[in-house]
Design a protein around this motif. Structure first.
Motif, PDB file in Angstrom:
ATOM      1  N   ARG A  11      59.980  51.525  45.371  1.00  0.00           N
ATOM      2  CA  ARG A  11      58.434  52.345  45.439  1.00  0.00           C
ATOM      3  C   ARG A  11      56.944  51.809  45.229  1.00  0.00           C
ATOM      4  O   ARG A  11      56.507  51.892  45.379  1.00  0.00           O
ATOM      5  CB  ARG A  11      58.964  54.025  45.139  1.00  0.00           C
ATOM      6  N   GLN A  23      56.721  48.336  44.318  1.00  0.00           N
ATOM      7  CA  GLN A  23      55.341  47.297  45.273  1.00  0.00           C
ATOM      8  C   GLN A  23      54.962  48.294  46.661  1.00  0.00           C
ATOM      9  O   GLN A  23      53.833  47.443  46.380  1.00  0.00           O
ATOM     10  CB  GLN A  23      57.334  47.030  45.798  1.00  0.00           C
ATOM     11  N   LYS A  24      55.771  49.228  47.074  1.00  0.00           N
ATOM     12  CA  LYS A  24      54.681  49.557  48.411  1.00  0.00           C
ATOM     13  C   LYS A  24      52.847  50.495  48.137  1.00  0.00           C
ATOM     14  O   LYS A  24      52.831  50.015  48.684  1.00  0.00           O
ATOM     15  CB  LYS A  24      55.703  50.704  49.034  1.00  0.00           C
ATOM     16  N   GLU A  25      53.151  51.110  46.829  1.00  0.00           N
ATOM     17  CA  GLU A  25      52.421  51.436  46.482  1.00  0.00           C
ATOM     18  C   GLU A  25      50.959  50.880  45.928  1.00  0.00           C
ATOM     19  O   GLU A  25      49.783  50.940  46.421  1.00  0.00           O
ATOM     20  CB  GLU A  25      52.481  53.052  45.162  1.00  0.00           C
TER      21      GLU A  25
END
Length: 192
Positions: A106, A108-110
């Motif tokens: 999560r 990494q995506k943000e």
């Protein structure tokens, strides 16, 4: 003989190699950062010596800390880990690796990378301390305590203030080599 931090004044090759080439060296690779977070969590209540001796076993058991694979572990896989004598077979610590893998993905995506997120706690620059003795080195700091609060809020487990400080040392966010140690940055510049 080379002067090292007192905790690494040993003939144990694993400890010496870890001290000389890893501890306090900045790490920006996401997988390595995730591995160290998991290993520091596994250390809770134990010695680093216990964990470093099992590090290769951990890498094998946890798919070389591939967070995407770990996030999909089944109950059957978790049971096999709880039976694996090559790692610390603590049910909560094993489960925390899966929980942390999901939180890691999560983040990494943000943030674009886990490295961007974790290094922001030190303004993307290692903190270099100037301790004369190992007794001066703290077990936590304001930053590690704040990091702990944030990591917990973001879904991570086994990330108390002391674990976070140890993690910061391990991945080079903090350089706590003592002044007499050849790895302290002031001594490295002298050697060149």
């Amino acid at each position: 003989m080379t002067d090292r931090c007192t905790w690494a004044a040993t003939k144990e090759p694993l400890y010496v190699e870890y001290h000389d080439y890893e501890w306090g060296v900045p790490v920006f690779n996401d997988r390595q950062l995730f591995e160290m977070l998991c290993l520091e969590g596994a250390q809770a209540g134990l010695s680093w010596w216990t964990i470093i001796q099992k590090r290769e076993n951990y890498r094998q058991a946890f798919d070389h800390f591939d967070a995407e694979k770990i996030a999909c572990y089944t109950e059957e896989k978790l049971q096999s880990l709880r039976e694996d004598t090559g790692i610390v077979r603590n049910k909560l610590k094993i489960q925390s690796v899966v929980t942390n893998a999901k939180a890691f993905l999560r983040i990494q995506k943000e943030y674009g990378s886990f490295s961007n997120y974790i290094w922001s706690f030190v303004d993307n620059k290692p903190i270099v301390n100037h301790w004369r003795t190992a007794k001066e080195v703290p077990v936590s700091s304001e930053i590690s305590d704040y990091m702990s609060i944030r990591l917990k809020k973001d879904g991570f487990k086994f990330v108390g203030g002391t674990i976070c400080y140890s993690y910061m040392q391990a991945v080079g966010m903090v350089n706590d080599h003592t002044l007499e140690c050849f790895c302290h940055p002031s001594n490295i510049s002298v050697q060149k």
